[in-house]
Write an enzyme that holds these catalytic residues in place. Sequence first.
Site, PDB file in Angstrom:
ATOM      1  N   GLN A   1       0.944  -1.327  -0.051  1.00  8.62           N
ATOM      2  CA  GLN A   1      -0.033  -0.014  -0.118  1.00  8.62           C
ATOM      3  C   GLN A   1       1.108   1.261  -0.011  1.00  8.62           C
ATOM      4  OE1 GLN A   1      -2.971   0.127   3.184  1.00  8.62           O
ATOM      5  NE2 GLN A   1      -4.321   0.973   1.779  1.00  8.62           N
ATOM      6  N   GLY A   2       0.719   2.352  -0.852  1.00  7.12           N
ATOM      7  CA  GLY A   2       1.402   3.273  -1.000  1.00  7.12           C
ATOM      8  C   GLY A   2       2.166   3.493  -2.080  1.00  7.12           C
TER       9      GLY A   2
ATOM     10  N   SER B   1       1.389   1.780  -5.231  1.00  3.63           N
ATOM     11  CA  SER B   1       0.522   2.076  -6.240  1.00  3.63           C
ATOM     12  C   SER B   1       0.770   3.123  -7.285  1.00  3.63           C
ATOM     13  CB  SER B   1      -0.902   2.122  -6.069  1.00  3.63           C
ATOM     14  OG  SER B   1      -1.305   0.857  -5.322  1.00  3.63           O
TER      15      SER B   1
END
Length: 285
Positions: A230-231, A233
């Site tokens: 997550q982060g 992307s």
Amino acid sequence: MRRPFVRALNGSLVLAVVAGVIPLVSAAPVAAGSVVVGGFPVDISEGPWNVALSSRDRFGGTRAGQYCGGVAVSRTVVLTAAHCMGADVLGAPPNRVRDLKVIAGRTDLLSDQGQEIPVRDTWVNPGYDTSTNAGDFAVLRLAEPLAGSSVVTMASAGDAAYEPGTAAVVYGWGDATGGGDYARSLRAAHVHVLADALCERAYPGGDDGTYASGAMLCAGEAEGGGDACQGDSGGPLVAQGKLVGLVSWGSGCGRPGSPGVYTRVSDVVRALGWGRGLRGPHAVP
Ligand code: 4AZ
């Protein structure tokens, strides 16, 4: 990618599994503080086409507003994931986020290195399918050109860089442990491009998405290990010096049997007509 918020390079859940810290059957998210390794710090000069997407209004200033990655394909055009432009992530349509910027040329988000360039306009793939995650790409046009020649070459269809087994590197400022520990400085992880048949078996269809070989590629290590999270992307997956993927989705981070899934860049090139030179390279749709 049910929580489409950014994720990071994360590492070897496998080590914790081998060490008996985490049972193999665990499907739970990796807890903060657990022993997850993998990924390593890099300087922006090693991947100067890496950019961070930022909105301090939406995400606060503690990490310079970073919430997704992106990659410069020309001095005024950045590719990212469509889901990074989603109202569920941004809290509003992208054209309503007044301080949407790319941060370029910066390793440590909290330094003043490099440039912060406002996004002039955004184009989100209208074919993006939020149930399968196919077509997860968007094009950002910058208000001013990036300094220098920090542009990546995109791998077209048939490029050897897409062959299974090819070594690749994924970059980002996302979650470095799977426990919500967002990186302040750019990190990278080593992965390998995996065979479509394996990716299809890993993601035959479910809540997280469905693997579609024409639009996606998957990468990781059979035993888990280095992965995007997550982060990360929208950020780049690079093989043989060329852009092959954009971080898109996956089930967890660094889990054995759940490789990271990327938007296949040759499909972006095809969909935008960038391979044929009809509208000039990297023209924004
Ligand atoms: C995400 O939620 C996400 N491990 C990004 C990459 C991966 C999983 C989730 C791949 O943005």
